[in-house]
Each structure stands twice: as C-alpha cells, then as structure tokens.
Design a protein around this motif. Structure first.
Motif, PDB file in Angstrom:
ATOM      1  N   PHE A   1      70.202  25.584   2.874  1.00  0.00           N
ATOM      2  CA  PHE A   1      69.269  25.250   3.943  1.00  0.00           C
ATOM      3  C   PHE A   1      67.969  24.790   3.287  1.00  0.00           C
ATOM      4  N   SER A   2      67.603  23.528   3.458  1.00  0.00           N
ATOM      5  CA  SER A   2      66.315  23.024   2.984  1.00  0.00           C
ATOM      6  C   SER A   2      65.394  22.932   4.191  1.00  0.00           C
ATOM      7  N   ASP A   3      64.146  23.278   3.996  1.00  0.00           N
ATOM      8  CA  ASP A   3      63.167  23.261   5.093  1.00  0.00           C
ATOM      9  C   ASP A   3      63.632  24.086   6.292  1.00  0.00           C
ATOM     10  N   ALA A   4      64.205  25.248   6.021  1.00  0.00           N
ATOM     11  CA  ALA A   4      64.671  26.119   7.097  1.00  0.00           C
ATOM     12  C   ALA A   4      63.529  27.000   7.593  1.00  0.00           C
ATOM     13  N   GLN A   5      63.603  27.382   8.845  1.00  0.00           N
ATOM     14  CA  GLN A   5      62.659  28.337   9.413  1.00  0.00           C
ATOM     15  C   GLN A   5      63.281  29.716   9.228  1.00  0.00           C
ATOM     16  N   VAL A   6      62.595  30.596   8.474  1.00  0.00           N
ATOM     17  CA  VAL A   6      63.125  31.916   8.175  1.00  0.00           C
ATOM     18  C   VAL A   6      62.204  32.974   8.770  1.00  0.00           C
ATOM     19  N   THR A   7      62.796  33.898   9.497  1.00  0.00           N
ATOM     20  CA  THR A   7      62.058  34.986  10.123  1.00  0.00           C
ATOM     21  C   THR A   7      62.620  36.312   9.638  1.00  0.00           C
ATOM     22  N   ARG A   8      61.727  37.224   9.247  1.00  0.00           N
ATOM     23  CA  ARG A   8      62.139  38.566   8.840  1.00  0.00           C
ATOM     24  C   ARG A   8      61.722  39.533   9.950  1.00  0.00           C
ATOM     25  N   MET A   9      62.681  40.329  10.410  1.00  0.00           N
ATOM     26  CA  MET A   9      62.414  41.314  11.450  1.00  0.00           C
ATOM     27  C   MET A   9      62.628  42.700  10.851  1.00  0.00           C
ATOM     28  N   ASP A  10      61.597  43.532  10.901  1.00  0.00           N
ATOM     29  CA  ASP A  10      61.644  44.881  10.341  1.00  0.00           C
ATOM     30  C   ASP A  10      61.640  45.876  11.502  1.00  0.00           C
ATOM     31  N   ALA A  11      62.766  46.551  11.711  1.00  0.00           N
ATOM     32  CA  ALA A  11      62.888  47.516  12.802  1.00  0.00           C
ATOM     33  C   ALA A  11      63.395  48.832  12.247  1.00  0.00           C
ATOM     34  N   GLN A  12      62.548  49.840  12.288  1.00  0.00           N
ATOM     35  CA  GLN A  12      62.897  51.187  11.834  1.00  0.00           C
ATOM     36  C   GLN A  12      63.423  51.186  10.400  1.00  0.00           C
ATOM     37  N   GLY A  13      62.762  50.429   9.524  1.00  0.00           N
ATOM     38  CA  GLY A  13      63.133  50.396   8.118  1.00  0.00           C
ATOM     39  C   GLY A  13      64.284  49.464   7.774  1.00  0.00           C
ATOM     40  N   GLN A  14      64.901  48.859   8.753  1.00  0.00           N
ATOM     41  CA  GLN A  14      66.013  47.927   8.532  1.00  0.00           C
ATOM     42  C   GLN A  14      65.482  46.506   8.637  1.00  0.00           C
TER      43      GLN A  14
ATOM     44  N   MET B   1      60.715  34.316  28.900  1.00  0.00           N
ATOM     45  CA  MET B   1      59.587  35.205  28.697  1.00  0.00           C
ATOM     46  C   MET B   1      58.523  34.555  27.817  1.00  0.00           C
ATOM     47  N   ASN B   2      57.279  34.855  28.125  1.00  0.00           N
ATOM     48  CA  ASN B   2      56.142  34.394  27.354  1.00  0.00           C
ATOM     49  C   ASN B   2      56.257  34.934  25.918  1.00  0.00           C
ATOM     50  N   PRO B   3      56.192  34.080  24.899  1.00  0.00           N
ATOM     51  CA  PRO B   3      56.334  34.541  23.512  1.00  0.00           C
ATOM     52  C   PRO B   3      55.314  35.611  23.125  1.00  0.00           C
ATOM     53  N   ARG B   4      54.103  35.501  23.664  1.00  0.00           N
ATOM     54  CA  ARG B   4      53.067  36.494  23.360  1.00  0.00           C
ATOM     55  C   ARG B   4      53.453  37.861  23.929  1.00  0.00           C
ATOM     56  N   LYS B   5      53.980  37.866  25.151  1.00  0.00           N
ATOM     57  CA  LYS B   5      54.394  39.123  25.784  1.00  0.00           C
ATOM     58  C   LYS B   5      55.597  39.707  25.038  1.00  0.00           C
ATOM     59  N   MET B   6      56.511  38.838  24.603  1.00  0.00           N
ATOM     60  CA  MET B   6      57.681  39.281  23.848  1.00  0.00           C
ATOM     61  C   MET B   6      57.241  39.946  22.547  1.00  0.00           C
TER      62      MET B   6
ATOM     63  N   MET C   1      57.845  43.859  21.416  1.00  0.00           N
ATOM     64  CA  MET C   1      58.519  44.196  20.166  1.00  0.00           C
ATOM     65  C   MET C   1      57.639  45.116  19.318  1.00  0.00           C
ATOM     66  N   LYS C   2      56.332  44.871  19.322  1.00  0.00           N
ATOM     67  CA  LYS C   2      55.406  45.720  18.566  1.00  0.00           C
ATOM     68  C   LYS C   2      55.412  47.133  19.133  1.00  0.00           C
ATOM     69  N   GLN C   3      55.463  47.263  20.448  1.00  0.00           N
ATOM     70  CA  GLN C   3      55.510  48.580  21.087  1.00  0.00           C
ATOM     71  C   GLN C   3      56.783  49.331  20.712  1.00  0.00           C
ATOM     72  N   MET C   4      57.857  48.608  20.482  1.00  0.00           N
ATOM     73  CA  MET C   4      59.127  49.237  20.112  1.00  0.00           C
ATOM     74  C   MET C   4      59.232  49.458  18.597  1.00  0.00           C
ATOM     75  N   GLY C   5      58.190  49.112  17.848  1.00  0.00           N
ATOM     76  CA  GLY C   5      58.196  49.325  16.411  1.00  0.00           C
ATOM     77  C   GLY C   5      58.905  48.247  15.629  1.00  0.00           C
ATOM     78  N   ILE C   6      58.986  47.057  16.193  1.00  0.00           N
ATOM     79  CA  ILE C   6      59.643  45.933  15.528  1.00  0.00           C
ATOM     80  C   ILE C   6      58.570  44.959  15.048  1.00  0.00           C
ATOM     81  N   ASP C   7      58.563  44.683  13.741  1.00  0.00           N
ATOM     82  CA  ASP C   7      57.591  43.781  13.148  1.00  0.00           C
ATOM     83  C   ASP C   7      58.294  42.484  12.767  1.00  0.00           C
ATOM     84  N   VAL C   8      57.771  41.342  13.231  1.00  0.00           N
ATOM     85  CA  VAL C   8      58.380  40.045  12.955  1.00  0.00           C
ATOM     86  C   VAL C   8      57.430  39.221  12.086  1.00  0.00           C
ATOM     87  N   THR C   9      57.961  38.666  10.982  1.00  0.00           N
ATOM     88  CA  THR C   9      57.159  37.881  10.058  1.00  0.00           C
ATOM     89  C   THR C   9      57.857  36.551   9.770  1.00  0.00           C
TER      90      THR C   9
END
Length: 123
Positions: A42-55, A7-12, A16-24
């Motif tokens: 982990f040094s120089d790790a890629q870290v992503t925070r996903m906020d879905a319904q307060g979790q 899937m296209n990352p932009r479409k994904m 996710m935004k439509q489902m109320g999921i925020d990715v940072t």
C-alpha cells in the motif's frame, strides 16, 4: 464496529473517547503485508491506529499493489551487485533532471550509479 453511518465525526470521536478508545492517524509512507504467496504493498495509504483497553488495532485504507514474494527491495540490491542500475534510480534521475529514462540511464552509467552526479550531468 459501530453503525455510525450518518453520525457527526466529532460526536463519534467524543463517544469513542468516553468509552476509552483512542484513535490516531499515522503518517505512513508505505505498508507491506506479506502472505505465504505474495506481498500486498500500500503506497500513500491512510493508516489509523485504534487503542482500546490496551489492544491496538490498525486500519489501512488504500489500493494495494500485488507483487510476488521476494520481488521487492532484494531484487534492486541484486541488480546493484550485478553492476546494473536499479530502475528506481533511473526514474529518480529522469524526474529530477527532466530527462528521458534512456538519458538518465546513460548518465547513471557514466557516473557509476551516483544519483547526484548523474542529475548534475543532465542539468
């Protein structure tokens, strides 16, 4: 979570935004996971925070270094208390001054552990 392999990352992101999921994306310098027996660093790790319904969920991508529990910063502090120069300080001085580790150690010892003075001494 979603099998969006092709899937296209932009479409994904839009779905996710439509489902109320925020990715940072986080600008993490180091991530440490402590278990009962060891630490995963982990040094120089890629870290992503996903906020879905307060979790909040964190995803870490990278290759960890394994070290025994308590072998981190506490060890360097103990070395400094004994009058020994921490290995990390030696590496910093050697890299900044373009000198060998032995030369960096000697300069640090001569300057009582002062990094800036040791670098100036070698330049």
């Amino acid at each position: 979570m979603f099998g969006g392999g092709g899937m296209n990352p932009r479409k994904m992101k839009q779905m996710m935004k439509q489902m109320g999921i925020d990715v940072t994306e986080l600008d993490a310098e180091e991530v440490v996971i402590k278990t009962a027996d060891e630490e995963l660093v982990f040094s120089d790790a890629q870290v992503t925070r996903m906020d879905a319904q307060g979790q909040e969920t964190y995803q870490i991508v990278g290759e960890p270094e394994t070290r025994e529990l308590g072998a981190g910063d506490d060890e360097e502090d103990a070395d400094a208390d004994d009058g020994a120069i921490p290995e990390s300080d030696i590496e910093i001085v050697a890299q900044r001054a373009g000198a060998s580790k032995d030369e960096a150690r000697e300069a640090l010892e001569a300057e009582d552990g002062d990094l800036a003075a040791a670098i100036a001494r070698l330049e």
